[in-house]
Design a protein around this motif. Sequence first.
Motif, PDB file in Angstrom:
ATOM      1  N   SER A 298     -19.133 -11.311  13.042  1.00  0.00           N
ATOM      2  CA  SER A 298     -18.330 -11.474  11.835  1.00  0.00           C
ATOM      3  C   SER A 298     -19.066 -12.420  10.895  1.00  0.00           C
ATOM      4  CB  SER A 298     -16.938 -12.028  12.157  1.00  0.00           C
ATOM      5  OG  SER A 298     -17.026 -13.377  12.583  1.00  0.00           O
ATOM      6  N   MET A 299     -18.712 -12.359   9.639  1.00  0.00           N
ATOM      7  CA  MET A 299     -19.383 -13.190   8.641  1.00  0.00           C
ATOM      8  C   MET A 299     -18.339 -13.749   7.683  1.00  0.00           C
ATOM      9  SD  MET A 299     -22.553 -12.104   6.157  1.00  0.00           S
ATOM     10  CE  MET A 299     -21.507 -11.143   5.038  1.00  0.00           C
ATOM     11  N   THR A 300     -18.448 -15.034   7.383  1.00  0.00           N
ATOM     12  CA  THR A 300     -17.496 -15.688   6.497  1.00  0.00           C
ATOM     13  C   THR A 300     -18.250 -16.504   5.461  1.00  0.00           C
ATOM     14  OG1 THR A 300     -15.932 -15.899   8.331  1.00  0.00           O
ATOM     15  CG2 THR A 300     -15.518 -17.247   6.386  1.00  0.00           C
ATOM     16  N   VAL A 301     -17.868 -16.354   4.197  1.00  0.00           N
ATOM     17  CA  VAL A 301     -18.398 -17.219   3.140  1.00  0.00           C
ATOM     18  C   VAL A 301     -17.607 -18.516   3.208  1.00  0.00           C
ATOM     19  CG1 VAL A 301     -18.798 -17.498   0.678  1.00  0.00           C
ATOM     20  CG2 VAL A 301     -18.992 -15.224   1.717  1.00  0.00           C
ATOM     21  N   ILE A 302     -18.225 -19.576   3.704  1.00  0.00           N
ATOM     22  CA  ILE A 302     -17.502 -20.838   3.899  1.00  0.00           C
ATOM     23  C   ILE A 302     -17.740 -21.842   2.778  1.00  0.00           C
ATOM     24  CG2 ILE A 302     -17.420 -20.584   6.395  1.00  0.00           C
ATOM     25  CD1 ILE A 302     -19.733 -22.598   6.575  1.00  0.00           C
ATOM     26  N   GLY A 303     -18.639 -21.505   1.846  1.00  0.00           N
ATOM     27  CA  GLY A 303     -18.885 -22.391   0.711  1.00  0.00           C
ATOM     28  C   GLY A 303     -19.538 -21.629  -0.422  1.00  0.00           C
ATOM     29  N   PHE A 304     -19.222 -22.049  -1.657  1.00  0.00           N
ATOM     30  CA  PHE A 304     -19.789 -21.354  -2.816  1.00  0.00           C
ATOM     31  C   PHE A 304     -19.990 -22.377  -3.922  1.00  0.00           C
ATOM     32  CE2 PHE A 304     -20.140 -16.805  -4.188  1.00  0.00           C
ATOM     33  CZ  PHE A 304     -20.778 -17.042  -5.399  1.00  0.00           C
ATOM     34  N   ASP A 305     -21.232 -22.611  -4.309  1.00  0.00           N
ATOM     35  CA  ASP A 305     -21.531 -23.526  -5.403  1.00  0.00           C
ATOM     36  C   ASP A 305     -21.524 -22.749  -6.705  1.00  0.00           C
ATOM     37  OD1 ASP A 305     -21.789 -25.655  -3.711  1.00  0.00           O
ATOM     38  OD2 ASP A 305     -23.959 -25.537  -3.546  1.00  0.00           O
ATOM     39  N   ALA A 306     -20.495 -22.969  -7.496  1.00  0.00           N
ATOM     40  CA  ALA A 306     -20.362 -22.307  -8.798  1.00  0.00           C
ATOM     41  C   ALA A 306     -19.605 -23.247  -9.726  1.00  0.00           C
ATOM     42  CB  ALA A 306     -19.615 -20.981  -8.660  1.00  0.00           C
ATOM     43  N   THR A 307     -19.588 -22.934 -11.006  1.00  0.00           N
ATOM     44  CA  THR A 307     -18.899 -23.779 -11.975  1.00  0.00           C
ATOM     45  C   THR A 307     -17.396 -23.751 -11.734  1.00  0.00           C
ATOM     46  OG1 THR A 307     -20.589 -23.242 -13.623  1.00  0.00           O
ATOM     47  CG2 THR A 307     -18.525 -24.215 -14.430  1.00  0.00           C
ATOM     48  N   PRO A 308     -16.739 -24.896 -11.562  1.00  0.00           N
ATOM     49  CA  PRO A 308     -15.281 -24.913 -11.404  1.00  0.00           C
ATOM     50  C   PRO A 308     -14.602 -24.341 -12.646  1.00  0.00           C
ATOM     51  CG  PRO A 308     -16.234 -27.037 -10.813  1.00  0.00           C
ATOM     52  CD  PRO A 308     -17.318 -26.242 -11.472  1.00  0.00           C
ATOM     53  N   VAL A 309     -13.436 -23.750 -12.471  1.00  0.00           N
ATOM     54  CA  VAL A 309     -12.708 -23.140 -13.580  1.00  0.00           C
ATOM     55  C   VAL A 309     -12.457 -24.153 -14.693  1.00  0.00           C
ATOM     56  CG1 VAL A 309     -10.517 -22.083 -14.248  1.00  0.00           C
ATOM     57  CG2 VAL A 309     -11.649 -21.375 -12.124  1.00  0.00           C
ATOM     58  N   LYS A 310     -12.096 -25.362 -14.339  1.00  0.00           N
ATOM     59  CA  LYS A 310     -11.761 -26.353 -15.366  1.00  0.00           C
ATOM     60  C   LYS A 310     -12.969 -26.755 -16.205  1.00  0.00           C
ATOM     61  CE  LYS A 310     -12.256 -30.405 -12.318  1.00  0.00           C
ATOM     62  NZ  LYS A 310     -13.373 -31.005 -13.053  1.00  0.00           N
ATOM     63  N   ASP A 311     -14.179 -26.516 -15.690  1.00  0.00           N
ATOM     64  CA  ASP A 311     -15.392 -26.888 -16.416  1.00  0.00           C
ATOM     65  C   ASP A 311     -16.105 -25.668 -17.014  1.00  0.00           C
ATOM     66  OD1 ASP A 311     -15.035 -29.549 -15.672  1.00  0.00           O
ATOM     67  OD2 ASP A 311     -16.169 -29.291 -13.795  1.00  0.00           O
ATOM     68  N   SER A 312     -15.458 -24.520 -16.934  1.00  0.00           N
ATOM     69  CA  SER A 312     -16.142 -23.291 -17.362  1.00  0.00           C
ATOM     70  C   SER A 312     -16.152 -23.147 -18.877  1.00  0.00           C
ATOM     71  CB  SER A 312     -15.442 -22.081 -16.745  1.00  0.00           C
ATOM     72  OG  SER A 312     -14.099 -21.984 -17.182  1.00  0.00           O
ATOM     73  N   PHE A 313     -17.189 -22.471 -19.386  1.00  0.00           N
ATOM     74  CA  PHE A 313     -17.267 -22.097 -20.791  1.00  0.00           C
ATOM     75  C   PHE A 313     -18.121 -20.839 -20.879  1.00  0.00           C
ATOM     76  CE2 PHE A 313     -20.340 -25.297 -19.696  1.00  0.00           C
ATOM     77  CZ  PHE A 313     -21.527 -24.936 -20.312  1.00  0.00           C
ATOM     78  N   ASN A 314     -18.296 -20.321 -22.051  1.00  0.00           N
ATOM     79  CA  ASN A 314     -18.840 -18.978 -22.227  1.00  0.00           C
ATOM     80  C   ASN A 314     -20.353 -18.913 -22.087  1.00  0.00           C
ATOM     81  OD1 ASN A 314     -16.341 -17.728 -22.654  1.00  0.00           O
ATOM     82  ND2 ASN A 314     -16.319 -18.384 -24.777  1.00  0.00           N
ATOM     83  N   VAL A 315     -20.823 -19.060 -20.855  1.00  0.00           N
ATOM     84  CA  VAL A 315     -22.236 -18.873 -20.572  1.00  0.00           C
ATOM     85  C   VAL A 315     -22.383 -18.000 -19.339  1.00  0.00           C
ATOM     86  CG1 VAL A 315     -22.900 -21.108 -21.546  1.00  0.00           C
ATOM     87  CG2 VAL A 315     -22.414 -20.926 -19.116  1.00  0.00           C
ATOM     88  N   ILE A 316     -23.532 -17.383 -19.208  1.00  0.00           N
ATOM     89  CA  ILE A 316     -23.870 -16.606 -18.011  1.00  0.00           C
ATOM     90  C   ILE A 316     -24.521 -17.556 -17.017  1.00  0.00           C
ATOM     91  CG2 ILE A 316     -25.289 -14.733 -17.100  1.00  0.00           C
ATOM     92  CD1 ILE A 316     -25.052 -13.361 -19.813  1.00  0.00           C
ATOM     93  N   ALA A 317     -23.888 -17.713 -15.855  1.00  0.00           N
ATOM     94  CA  ALA A 317     -24.415 -18.623 -14.841  1.00  0.00           C
ATOM     95  C   ALA A 317     -25.786 -18.131 -14.381  1.00  0.00           C
ATOM     96  CB  ALA A 317     -23.459 -18.700 -13.662  1.00  0.00           C
ATOM     97  N   PRO A 318     -26.817 -18.977 -14.456  1.00  0.00           N
ATOM     98  CA  PRO A 318     -28.161 -18.514 -14.095  1.00  0.00           C
ATOM     99  C   PRO A 318     -28.391 -18.419 -12.591  1.00  0.00           C
ATOM    100  CG  PRO A 318     -28.233 -20.816 -14.752  1.00  0.00           C
ATOM    101  CD  PRO A 318     -26.834 -20.354 -15.001  1.00  0.00           C
ATOM    102  N   GLU A 319     -27.676 -19.232 -11.804  1.00  0.00           N
ATOM    103  CA  GLU A 319     -27.911 -19.244 -10.358  1.00  0.00           C
ATOM    104  C   GLU A 319     -26.679 -19.752  -9.624  1.00  0.00           C
ATOM    105  OE1 GLU A 319     -31.162 -21.892  -9.530  1.00  0.00           O
ATOM    106  OE2 GLU A 319     -30.448 -23.369 -10.982  1.00  0.00           O
ATOM    107  N   CYS A 320     -26.629 -19.466  -8.346  1.00  0.00           N
ATOM    108  CA  CYS A 320     -25.554 -19.975  -7.500  1.00  0.00           C
ATOM    109  C   CYS A 320     -26.026 -19.935  -6.054  1.00  0.00           C
ATOM    110  CB  CYS A 320     -24.267 -19.165  -7.668  1.00  0.00           C
ATOM    111  SG  CYS A 320     -24.377 -17.483  -6.999  1.00  0.00           S
ATOM    112  N   THR A 321     -25.295 -20.622  -5.197  1.00  0.00           N
ATOM    113  CA  THR A 321     -25.606 -20.639  -3.766  1.00  0.00           C
ATOM    114  C   THR A 321     -24.318 -20.464  -2.984  1.00  0.00           C
ATOM    115  OG1 THR A 321     -27.480 -22.144  -4.100  1.00  0.00           O
ATOM    116  CG2 THR A 321     -26.583 -21.996  -1.868  1.00  0.00           C
ATOM    117  N   PHE A 322     -24.367 -19.617  -1.975  1.00  0.00           N
ATOM    118  CA  PHE A 322     -23.220 -19.515  -1.076  1.00  0.00           C
ATOM    119  C   PHE A 322     -23.692 -19.690   0.364  1.00  0.00           C
ATOM    120  CE2 PHE A 322     -24.660 -15.162  -1.937  1.00  0.00           C
ATOM    121  CZ  PHE A 322     -24.730 -14.578  -0.678  1.00  0.00           C
TER     122      PHE A 322
END
Length: 461
Positions: A298-322
């Motif tokens: 089985s596989m579970t995504v236990i963490g995701f580094d992305a912009t929090p909703v409260k800090d979001s604005f209109n840009v395309i995220a260039p990278e992320c890590t899960f």
Amino acid sequence: MSLSVEEVRRRVAADWNGIVDVLDEKIALRSVSAEGIAGENMERSARFVADTLRKVGVDARVEQATGADGKPGAWEVIGEKIVDPDAPTVLLYAHHDVQPVPDPAEWNTDPFVGTVVGDRLFGRGSCDDGAGIAIHYGALEALGDDLGVNVKVFIEGEEEMGSPSFIPFIEAHRGEFKADVIVVADSGNWAPDIPSLTTSLRGNATCDVHVRVLGHAVHSGQYGGPILDANTVAAMLISSMYDREGNLAVPGLEGCEPIGGLERDVDELGLRADTGVVDSYELAGTGSLASRLWTKPSMTVIGFDATPVKDSFNVIAPECTFRLSVRVSPVQAPHAALEAIQVFCEEHAPFGAEVKVTMLEEGMGWAMDPDCAATKDAETAMAEAFGTAPVNMGQGGSIPFIPELQRIFPDAEVLVTGPEDPQSNAHSPNESVSVSGLEKDVVAEALLLDKLAHKPEPTNL
């Protein structure tokens, strides 16, 4: 001559209050290893366990392990009771550290006071794994001078912290741990009145997956459309690892059917009630629930580094890590599973995004030998103690030290038993153990030790 079931049951019943007292005193010690494995509370706990084992004839002592960094480590309890150098030797394992109690208000009773309500004894460590210590103590007390096997004991002080000192400590004490049979009392039963041997444990493997689509963030209105953000690409990559029915479909990931055969499948209604899964959710995957929970990966995504909703604005995220936590089939090496995921992610990156996989922790799974003599003896002992045949079951989680024990002592027969049941809430608020089930567990282990000492003489043909 073997002891009768009735005699063993009578002896356990006669000392039952003493067995419960041991468990109550153990709960009161607050041996939370997360507060420091080398702390005074852990030394106090270890010394209590050693004193308790000495009451049943074990030459027990407390020794502090040394961590990989050379610093003082966990307080361990080791000991032995040798009855005959030519007799079989059994190593009894449990652990004396317990999980923290973040919020006592979530408990219905004081978490560090053993409290009986109905047929259950509540308290932190009541089942995991104070009851394992109580089982070993009670079985040795019941057998007394009739013990026919040599016993070695290891009560660990850092299991809840991932056992970082375990392997160095065992390696440094090989002679004191070498045994014909190893009994690990840190698992559970199918139900309070239905015993189980644990047949398998999944391995674990963890990795980080980094996805990159741009050198820097750009405006989503100006460039959105032909350029997907890294979060979306990551979601597409994760989704591509599954087929339409929710089975993991990564080439190279292995699975198998339940070890020793499937005696009874996991009840779906019970699973839904235990987990609180929403009514509309359809369980993923195909095949028996047991295989999906115990022996398939089985596989579970236990963490995701992305912009929090409260800090979001209109840009395309260039990278992320899960971060992926993979529970690996007991028949596969965890490194091989990680390599399969690495190859898949790098070869199936949506739209040619840059993907880098960083391998992290690995822990091997384990599978019982369903045909060995010790397994048969344990199954018979459980049936006699509980009055019903065991329903053996795998575990979807991982106990990495068990395969390590098997690696270090490849000729030993390993049995994984334990006092937990579906109502035990190990690691959670209102942890408890069935009082009637625990008594039967003590009887079962005493019977097992007695059987291991009385092998039939070979027949002369």
